[in-house]
Design a protein around this motif. Structure first.
Motif, PDB file in Angstrom:
ATOM      1  N   GLN A   1      12.294  13.996   3.647  1.00  0.00           N
ATOM      2  CA  GLN A   1      12.806  13.375   2.426  1.00  0.00           C
ATOM      3  C   GLN A   1      11.821  13.484   1.262  1.00  0.00           C
ATOM      4  O   GLN A   1      12.051  12.887   0.201  1.00  0.00           O
ATOM      5  N   GLY A   2      10.755  14.213   1.470  1.00  0.00           N
ATOM      6  CA  GLY A   2       9.788  14.394   0.395  1.00  0.00           C
ATOM      7  C   GLY A   2       8.975  13.162   0.094  1.00  0.00           C
ATOM      8  O   GLY A   2       8.456  13.015  -1.024  1.00  0.00           O
ATOM      9  N   VAL A   3       8.849  12.268   1.071  1.00  0.00           N
ATOM     10  CA  VAL A   3       8.120  11.016   0.866  1.00  0.00           C
ATOM     11  C   VAL A   3       6.678  11.199   1.325  1.00  0.00           C
ATOM     12  O   VAL A   3       6.420  11.675   2.436  1.00  0.00           O
ATOM     13  N   THR A   4       5.757  10.816   0.481  1.00  0.00           N
ATOM     14  CA  THR A   4       4.343  10.842   0.850  1.00  0.00           C
ATOM     15  C   THR A   4       3.748   9.461   0.659  1.00  0.00           C
ATOM     16  O   THR A   4       4.075   8.751  -0.301  1.00  0.00           O
ATOM     17  N   VAL A   5       2.908   9.060   1.599  1.00  0.00           N
ATOM     18  CA  VAL A   5       2.196   7.789   1.494  1.00  0.00           C
ATOM     19  C   VAL A   5       0.706   8.076   1.624  1.00  0.00           C
ATOM     20  O   VAL A   5       0.310   9.124   2.129  1.00  0.00           O
ATOM     21  N   SER A   6      -0.105   7.147   1.189  1.00  0.00           N
ATOM     22  CA  SER A   6      -1.557   7.349   1.175  1.00  0.00           C
ATOM     23  C   SER A   6      -2.231   6.391   2.152  1.00  0.00           C
ATOM     24  O   SER A   6      -2.376   5.195   1.844  1.00  0.00           O
ATOM     25  N   PRO A   7      -2.608   6.880   3.332  1.00  0.00           N
ATOM     26  CA  PRO A   7      -3.321   5.999   4.268  1.00  0.00           C
ATOM     27  C   PRO A   7      -4.660   5.557   3.692  1.00  0.00           C
ATOM     28  O   PRO A   7      -5.455   6.387   3.251  1.00  0.00           O
ATOM     29  N   VAL A   8      -4.879   4.271   3.689  1.00  0.00           N
ATOM     30  CA  VAL A   8      -6.134   3.745   3.145  1.00  0.00           C
ATOM     31  C   VAL A   8      -6.972   3.036   4.206  1.00  0.00           C
ATOM     32  O   VAL A   8      -8.189   2.887   4.042  1.00  0.00           O
ATOM     33  N   TYR A   9      -6.328   2.568   5.269  1.00  0.00           N
ATOM     34  CA  TYR A   9      -7.035   1.913   6.366  1.00  0.00           C
ATOM     35  C   TYR A   9      -6.380   2.322   7.684  1.00  0.00           C
ATOM     36  O   TYR A   9      -5.184   2.598   7.738  1.00  0.00           O
ATOM     37  N   TRP A  10      -7.177   2.351   8.758  1.00  0.00           N
ATOM     38  CA  TRP A  10      -6.693   2.600  10.112  1.00  0.00           C
ATOM     39  C   TRP A  10      -7.146   1.441  10.995  1.00  0.00           C
ATOM     40  O   TRP A  10      -8.315   1.036  10.942  1.00  0.00           O
TER      41      TRP A  10
ATOM     42  N   ALA B   1      -3.444  -9.432   2.199  1.00  0.00           N
ATOM     43  CA  ALA B   1      -4.426  -9.356   1.108  1.00  0.00           C
ATOM     44  C   ALA B   1      -4.038  -8.343   0.043  1.00  0.00           C
ATOM     45  O   ALA B   1      -4.770  -8.165  -0.943  1.00  0.00           O
ATOM     46  N   GLY B   2      -2.896  -7.664   0.214  1.00  0.00           N
ATOM     47  CA  GLY B   2      -2.421  -6.720  -0.780  1.00  0.00           C
ATOM     48  C   GLY B   2      -3.090  -5.366  -0.724  1.00  0.00           C
ATOM     49  O   GLY B   2      -3.082  -4.629  -1.724  1.00  0.00           O
ATOM     50  N   LEU B   3      -3.653  -5.008   0.439  1.00  0.00           N
ATOM     51  CA  LEU B   3      -4.368  -3.739   0.546  1.00  0.00           C
ATOM     52  C   LEU B   3      -3.456  -2.557   0.860  1.00  0.00           C
ATOM     53  O   LEU B   3      -3.896  -1.405   0.833  1.00  0.00           O
ATOM     54  N   GLY B   4      -2.215  -2.818   1.194  1.00  0.00           N
ATOM     55  CA  GLY B   4      -1.273  -1.758   1.498  1.00  0.00           C
ATOM     56  C   GLY B   4      -0.101  -2.300   2.297  1.00  0.00           C
ATOM     57  O   GLY B   4      -0.011  -3.506   2.564  1.00  0.00           O
ATOM     58  N   PHE B   5       0.829  -1.406   2.692  1.00  0.00           N
ATOM     59  CA  PHE B   5       1.975  -1.845   3.487  1.00  0.00           C
ATOM     60  C   PHE B   5       1.809  -1.347   4.920  1.00  0.00           C
ATOM     61  O   PHE B   5       1.024  -0.444   5.218  1.00  0.00           O
TER      62      PHE B   5
ATOM     63  N   ASP C   1      11.897   4.709  -1.037  1.00  0.00           N
ATOM     64  CA  ASP C   1      11.193   3.714  -1.842  1.00  0.00           C
ATOM     65  C   ASP C   1       9.721   3.568  -1.442  1.00  0.00           C
ATOM     66  O   ASP C   1       8.935   2.956  -2.176  1.00  0.00           O
ATOM     67  N   MET C   2       9.364   4.113  -0.293  1.00  0.00           N
ATOM     68  CA  MET C   2       7.981   3.988   0.181  1.00  0.00           C
ATOM     69  C   MET C   2       7.039   5.000  -0.472  1.00  0.00           C
ATOM     70  O   MET C   2       5.814   4.868  -0.365  1.00  0.00           O
ATOM     71  N   SER C   3       7.588   5.974  -1.148  1.00  0.00           N
ATOM     72  CA  SER C   3       6.771   7.079  -1.650  1.00  0.00           C
ATOM     73  C   SER C   3       5.657   6.581  -2.569  1.00  0.00           C
ATOM     74  O   SER C   3       5.862   5.675  -3.397  1.00  0.00           O
ATOM     75  N   ASN C   4       4.478   7.186  -2.392  1.00  0.00           N
ATOM     76  CA  ASN C   4       3.288   6.921  -3.204  1.00  0.00           C
ATOM     77  C   ASN C   4       2.680   5.539  -2.966  1.00  0.00           C
ATOM     78  O   ASN C   4       1.815   5.105  -3.741  1.00  0.00           O
ATOM     79  N   GLU C   5       3.109   4.860  -1.894  1.00  0.00           N
ATOM     80  CA  GLU C   5       2.524   3.554  -1.576  1.00  0.00           C
ATOM     81  C   GLU C   5       1.260   3.731  -0.726  1.00  0.00           C
ATOM     82  O   GLU C   5       1.114   4.702   0.020  1.00  0.00           O
ATOM     83  N   SER C   6       0.359   2.767  -0.851  1.00  0.00           N
ATOM     84  CA  SER C   6      -0.831   2.740   0.016  1.00  0.00           C
ATOM     85  C   SER C   6      -0.413   2.208   1.394  1.00  0.00           C
ATOM     86  O   SER C   6       0.298   1.200   1.492  1.00  0.00           O
ATOM     87  N   TYR C   7      -0.876   2.894   2.422  1.00  0.00           N
ATOM     88  CA  TYR C   7      -0.363   2.637   3.762  1.00  0.00           C
ATOM     89  C   TYR C   7      -1.513   2.272   4.704  1.00  0.00           C
ATOM     90  O   TYR C   7      -2.571   2.903   4.694  1.00  0.00           O
ATOM     91  N   ILE C   8      -1.297   1.219   5.513  1.00  0.00           N
ATOM     92  CA  ILE C   8      -2.265   0.820   6.538  1.00  0.00           C
ATOM     93  C   ILE C   8      -1.757   1.353   7.873  1.00  0.00           C
ATOM     94  O   ILE C   8      -0.720   0.917   8.374  1.00  0.00           O
ATOM     95  N   HIS C   9      -2.489   2.298   8.409  1.00  0.00           N
ATOM     96  CA  HIS C   9      -2.032   3.008   9.615  1.00  0.00           C
ATOM     97  C   HIS C   9      -2.381   2.216  10.878  1.00  0.00           C
ATOM     98  O   HIS C   9      -3.538   1.869  11.112  1.00  0.00           O
ATOM     99  N   ARG C  10      -1.362   1.942  11.682  1.00  0.00           N
ATOM    100  CA  ARG C  10      -1.563   1.293  12.984  1.00  0.00           C
ATOM    101  C   ARG C  10      -1.805   2.388  14.027  1.00  0.00           C
ATOM    102  O   ARG C  10      -0.912   3.167  14.335  1.00  0.00           O
TER     103      ARG C  10
END
Length: 381
Positions: free
Chosen positions: A290-299, A312-316, A265-274
């Motif tokens: 599992q073929g899941v890709t996420v898009s890191p938008v912040y580190w 703030a809704g910027l990613g998970f 269910d995480m696939s194609n979500e914007s991701y905040i990398h810790r």
């Protein structure tokens, strides 16, 4: 009078360090003067000449060595701390009887110790007169050195006693920066309350860096989690608690109302990398399977900033369940597969540890982590 006496005895004021060799006397002028008691031994017969560094010149030293006659067995060169203590007491009291009382020994025992010390230094340290005992010139010259020797010995003994009795003992402890601070504060308070002599020196970092510093000796113990399918044979890990990883999302997220969330269910979500996440790399391989890709938008290095960006809704965020606590953020347990981190108190296997580490182990295993007893203690029961 003093200079004539010095010429007669062959003594002179401190100038340099002396090396005694029978038949080949020479002065090590290039070597720095050391404030302490040194010993030299004859290369030909093994004879020992113990001198105060810098006190005697070559002529006097050789005379002292010749006066001693036969060689002494190796290992019997020693100026004992008790002799130094007795000397300082006599130098202060200028009376052998009072000095013996101060040192809690008999006067004959004190007198013998002083005589042995004088034998070591090659001359009288006191003028023994019925009414007026006083230091000789060599006695005055060595007094300052021996005061330093005695004070250093006293401080060394005090430090050792404090260490053994936990009166004052530093402990270098590393903490994984992603552990909820409230739990660590409780542990610190318990150590401080039950073992006030333990001085905790804390540092926080990611798990990989903590392990590296632990093995290098910069840290004595560390609390961290490193997910792996292969046991770490270099360290001993004492289990403290397990914690499930969750998908942290803002309240208006499309998955926010679900009880759990699958990895797919995480696939194609914007991701905040810790940046300090212990699952970095490990979880990536599972998502890729599992073929899941996420898009890191912040580190981010800081979890509080990560949570603020999630709210703030910027990613998970991919976070421990007890860390994902923030207004406007909900943590959803991840399934298929589940992710858990096992947090351990880690020490180096086979390394001898201080009593302070033992105190830390006791408090960490007795503490309730997130309301539950430490895993190591539960397993033992």
């Amino acid at each position: 009078m003093t200079s004539k006496w010095l010429r007669a005895t062959g003594l002179r004021a401190p100038r340099s360090e002396i090396l005694i060799k029978y038949g080949e006397q020479r002065e090590e002028a290039e070597m720095p003067l050391r404030h302490g008691i040194d010993s030299w031994r004859c290369d030909r017969c093994g004879h020992d000449a113990t001198l105060l560094a810098g006190l005697f010149d070559l002529g006097a030293a050789s005379k002292i060595a010749r006066r001693r006659g036969s060689c002494r067995p190796r290992g019997k060169r020693a100026v004992e701390i008790s002799q130094v203590r007795y000397f300082l007491a006599v130098a202060k009291e200028l009376n052998f009887t009072r000095a013996a009382e101060q040192c809690n020994v008999t006067q004959p025992a004190l007198s013998r110790a002083i005589k042995l010390l004088e034998d070591e230094f090659g001359g009288a340290l006191f003028h023994r007169e019925r009414r007026f005992t006083h230091l000789t010139e060599p006695g005055r010259m060595v007094e300052t050195y021996l005061e330093g020797v005695f004070e250093n010995s006293r401080q060394a003994k005090q430090i050792a006693e404090q260490y053994v009795n936990l009166k004052r003992m530093p402990l270098r402890l590393g903490i994984m920066s992603t552990i909820a601070p409230d739990e660590i504060i409780e542990l610190i308070a318990a150590v401080r309350g039950h073992h006030p002599g333990v001085e905790l020196h804390l540092c926080d970092s990611d798990a990989v860096n903590l392990r590296k510093r632990l093995l290098e000796g910069d840290l004595e113990a560390a609390i961290y989690a490193l997910p792996s399918d292969v046991p770490d044979e270099e360290v001993h890990a004492l289990p403290l608690f397990r914690e499930q990883m969750v998908m942290a999302v803002h309240l208006a997220h499309r998955l926010a109302n679900q009880r759990v969330v699958r990895v797919k269910d995480m696939s194609n979500e914007s991701y905040i990398h810790r940046n300090n996440c212990e699952f970095a790399g490990y979880a990536d391989a599972i998502l890729a399977q599992q073929g899941v890709t996420v898009s890191p938008v912040y580190w981010s290095d800081r979890d509080d900033w990560t949570l603020a960006m999630i709210a703030a809704g910027l990613g998970f965020g991919f976070m421990p369940e007890h860390t994902a606590k923030h207004p406007g953020v909900v943590g959803l347990p991840i399934t298929e597969p589940e992710f858990w981190r096992d947090v351990n108190l880690v020490t180096v296997r086979g390394r001898k540890h201080s009593p302070a580490v033992g105190a830390l182990v006791r408090e960490a295993t007795q503490k309730k982590w997130f309301g539950e007893r430490a895993k190591a203690l539960s397993a033992a029961e």
